[in-house]
Design an enzyme around this catalytic site. Structure first.
Site, PDB file in Angstrom:
ATOM      1  N   ARG A 266       1.640  -1.375   7.353  1.00 19.71           N
ATOM      2  CA  ARG A 266       2.509  -1.488   8.519  1.00 19.71           C
ATOM      3  C   ARG A 266       3.132  -2.875   8.656  1.00 19.71           C
ATOM      4  NH1 ARG A 266      -0.688   2.352  12.973  1.00 19.71           N
ATOM      5  NH2 ARG A 266      -1.168   3.983  11.445  1.00 19.71           N
TER       6      ARG A 266
ATOM      7  N   SER B  49       0.829  -1.199   0.000  1.00 17.60           N
ATOM      8  CA  SER B  49       0.000   0.000   0.000  1.00 17.60           C
ATOM      9  C   SER B  49       0.870   1.259   0.000  1.00 17.60           C
ATOM     10  CB  SER B  49      -0.873  -0.003   1.253  1.00 17.60           C
ATOM     11  OG  SER B  49      -1.724   1.099   1.295  1.00 17.60           O
TER      12      SER B  49
ATOM     13  N   GLN C 200       1.214   6.402  -6.540  1.00 24.54           N
ATOM     14  CA  GLN C 200      -0.029   7.029  -6.127  1.00 24.54           C
ATOM     15  C   GLN C 200       0.102   8.532  -6.351  1.00 24.54           C
ATOM     16  OE1 GLN C 200      -1.244   7.775  -1.937  1.00 24.54           O
ATOM     17  NE2 GLN C 200      -2.975   6.417  -2.387  1.00 24.54           N
TER      18      GLN C 200
ATOM     19  N   CYS D 112       3.108   7.046   3.435  1.00 26.72           N
ATOM     20  CA  CYS D 112       3.852   8.298   3.487  1.00 26.72           C
ATOM     21  C   CYS D 112       5.104   8.145   4.351  1.00 26.72           C
ATOM     22  CB  CYS D 112       2.974   9.411   4.037  1.00 26.72           C
ATOM     23  SG  CYS D 112       1.639   9.866   2.906  1.00 26.72           S
TER      24      CYS D 112
ATOM     25  N   ARG E 118      -7.978   5.128  -5.195  1.00 24.80           N
ATOM     26  CA  ARG E 118      -8.156   4.828  -3.766  1.00 24.80           C
ATOM     27  C   ARG E 118      -9.291   5.675  -3.223  1.00 24.80           C
ATOM     28  NH1 ARG E 118      -3.913   3.857   1.167  1.00 24.80           N
ATOM     29  NH2 ARG E 118      -4.314   1.728   0.470  1.00 24.80           N
TER      30      ARG E 118
ATOM     31  N   ALA F  38       2.187   8.639  -1.206  1.00 27.30           N
ATOM     32  CA  ALA F  38       1.407   9.671  -1.889  1.00 27.30           C
ATOM     33  C   ALA F  38       2.372  10.672  -2.498  1.00 27.30           C
ATOM     34  CB  ALA F  38       0.468  10.359  -0.902  1.00 27.30           C
TER      35      ALA F  38
ATOM     36  N   TYR G 280      -8.014  13.910   1.630  1.00 27.87           N
ATOM     37  CA  TYR G 280      -7.240  14.778   0.750  1.00 27.87           C
ATOM     38  C   TYR G 280      -8.146  15.363  -0.336  1.00 27.87           C
ATOM     39  CZ  TYR G 280      -3.462  12.829   3.482  1.00 27.87           C
ATOM     40  OH  TYR G 280      -2.660  12.464   4.537  1.00 27.87           O
TER      41      TYR G 280
END
Length: 368
Positions: free
Chosen positions: A327, A22, A101, A25, A233, A59, A185
Site C-alpha cells: 500500500r 509486493s 506471482q 491484486c 509466499r 496474483a 488460497y
C-alpha cells in the site's frame, strides 16, 4: 551491517536494493480474458521507475479456475504471455527485476472483485461469469460456494498448470517467479488443517499437507532451470488456534528449499474469515524473523512497512533480508527514491527524465 540499498543476488539475478514491490491484486482485466491490460503496464511501470529492486505482478492465475475473480490476470495462454512481454521489458528497462506471482485461488476463486461490485460478496454465479471452485476438501470459505474436492487427477492438473505457467513466465521475460502459498488460497488450503480435512496422501500429517507445494516447487524448478530464482509466499500464521503457524512454515520452508526454492516471502492470515489480527506497524516481521532464523533461509517481511527508517532497521537488524511494500507503493510509487534521500544514501537510478526533481541540498533562491 547490511543496508537497505545493498544489492541482493540470487542465482543469476541481482536486485539493485532490498525494497521490493509486493504482489497486489488489481482486478482490472475488465473483459475477463486474463490478458494484462495497459493498466498493468502503467501501474507496474511506475513502481519500477520509482526505484524498487524487484517488481512483482499481482496474483496471476495458472488456470481459468484459479483466478480469484473474473477480472484477474492470467498466464495460462500464449496470448496472455505475449501481453506480459512489453510489461516485463519496461520494468527491466527501468532497472528493476520483473517478477510474477503464480497463483491458484482454490475455494476462494470465482469471488467478486474488490472494487466495482459494491455490496456483492461471496461467489460470482455462473450466469455472471463465475465457476465452481476446487479445493483440498469440500469446505466453503465464509459465504462462498462449496468447492469440489480435488481428486488425484485434479491435483496432477494443478501441478501441470503451475509448470506450464512457469515456462510461459520465463518466456515472457520474468526473471523471478513466486509460488503463492499464502492468504488462504489453494496451496495454503492444502497446508492448513483448517481447510484440509483429507485422509489420503495429501492430508493429515505435515508431510502430507506439504506434498502438493513440494511437488509444484520441484516441477517448477525443473522447468525453469538453474538461473531463475524461485520464491514462495507463505502465511506465517493463520491466527487461529490449531491452524498453520510459524513453526510449520519454517519446517516446510526448509523442505521447499531442498526441492528448489530460493527465497521465502512471509505474510500471514487469509484461511479463515472473521479473524482478529493485531495489526500494527511491522506486525508480520516476527514471522519472517522466525522462519529466517529457524530454517536458515532468506526471507522478506511485509505488512505496514511505511517509513524509510523502519524498513532500514528491519534489514539492518537481520530480521529479514528484504522488505516487501504494497500500500505504501500505491500511495507513493517512488518510495525507494524518497527513502534513499531520507536516509542520506546516493542512488544512481533516478529516471533521467525526473532528475530535475531530485532532492538536493538547499541552494540559491531557496530552490531544491
Amino acid at each position: 551491517m547490511v543496508s537497505l540499498f545493498d544489492p541482493f543476488t540470487l542465482r543469476g539475478v541481482t536486485a539493485r536494493n532490498r525494497i521490493w514491490a509486493s504482489p497486489m491484486c488489481m482486478y482490472s482485466v475488465l473483459d475477463q480474458s486474463g490478458v494484462p491490460q495497459t493498466f498493468q503496464l502503467v501501474h507496474l511501470g511506475a513502481i519500477a521507475s520509482g526505484g524498487s529492486g524487484i517488481v512483482f505482478t499481482e496474483a496471476t492465475a495458472v488456470s481459468p479456475e484459479g483466478r480469484i475473480s473474473p477480472q484477474d490476470t492470467g498466464i495460462w495462454t500464449d496470448e496472455q504471455a505475449d501481453a506480459w512481454r512489453p510489461i516485463t521489458a519496461f520494468i527491466a528497462a527501468e532497472g528493476a527485476v520483473p517478477a510474477i506471482q503464480l497463483a491458484h485461488a482454490g475455494r476462494k476463486a470465482s469471488s467478486w472483485a474488490a472494487w466495482g461490485f459494491e455490496g456483492r460478496t461471496g461467489s460470482v454465479p455462473a450466469e455472471e461469469g463465475g465457476w465452481t471452485p476446487v479445493a483440498p476438501s469440500a469446505i466453503a470459505f465464509d459465504d462462498f460456494a462449496v468447492p469440489v474436492e480435488l481428486d488425484l487427477a485434479g491435483i496432477d492438473k494443478v501441478v501441470a498448470d503451475f509448470r506450464a505457467a512457469a515456462r510461459r513466465s520465463v518466456d515472457a521475460g520474468f526473471r523471478v517467479l513466486e509460488i503463492h502459498a499464502a492468504h488462504g488460497y489453494l496451496l495454503h488450503q492444502f497446508l492448513s488443517p483448517i481447510a484440509n480435512h483429507r485422509t489420503d496422501e495429501y492430508g493429515g500429517s505435515l508431510e502430507n499437507r506439504a506434498r502438493l507445494l513440494l511437488r509444484i516447487t520441484a516441477e517448477v524448478r525443473d522447468e525453469i532451470g538453474d538461473d531463475v530464482p524461485l520464491f514462495i509466499r507463505f502465511s506465517g500464521s493463520d491466527w487461529v488456534e490449531g491452524g498453520w503457524d510459524e513453526h510449520q512454515t519454517a519446517t516446510v520452508a526448509g523442505w521447499a528449499q531442498e526441492a528448489g526454492a530460493d527465497f521465502f516471502d512471509i505474510s500471514s492470515g487469509g484461511i479463515a474469515p472473521g479473524v482478529r489480527i493485531p495489526v500494527e506497524p511491522g506486525y508480520q516481521v516476527p514471522f519472517a524473523h522466525h522462519v529466517r532464523s529457524s530454517a536458515e533461509v532468506d526471507v522478506s517481511a511485509v505488512g505496514l512497512i511505511t517509513e524509510a527508517e523502519q524498513a532500514a532497521e528491519i534489514v539492518a537488524s537481520g530480521r529479514a533480508d528484504a522488505v516487501m511494500l504494497a500500500r505504501e507503493l500505491l500511495r507513493d510509487p517512488h518510495f525507494p527514491l524518497r527513502a534513499a534521500h531520507e536516509l542520506g544514501v546516493e542512488v544512481g537510478y533516478w529516471p533521467p527524465q525526473y532528475l530535475r526533481a531530485k532532492w538536493r541540498t538547499r541552494s540559491v533562491a531557496g530552490q531544491r
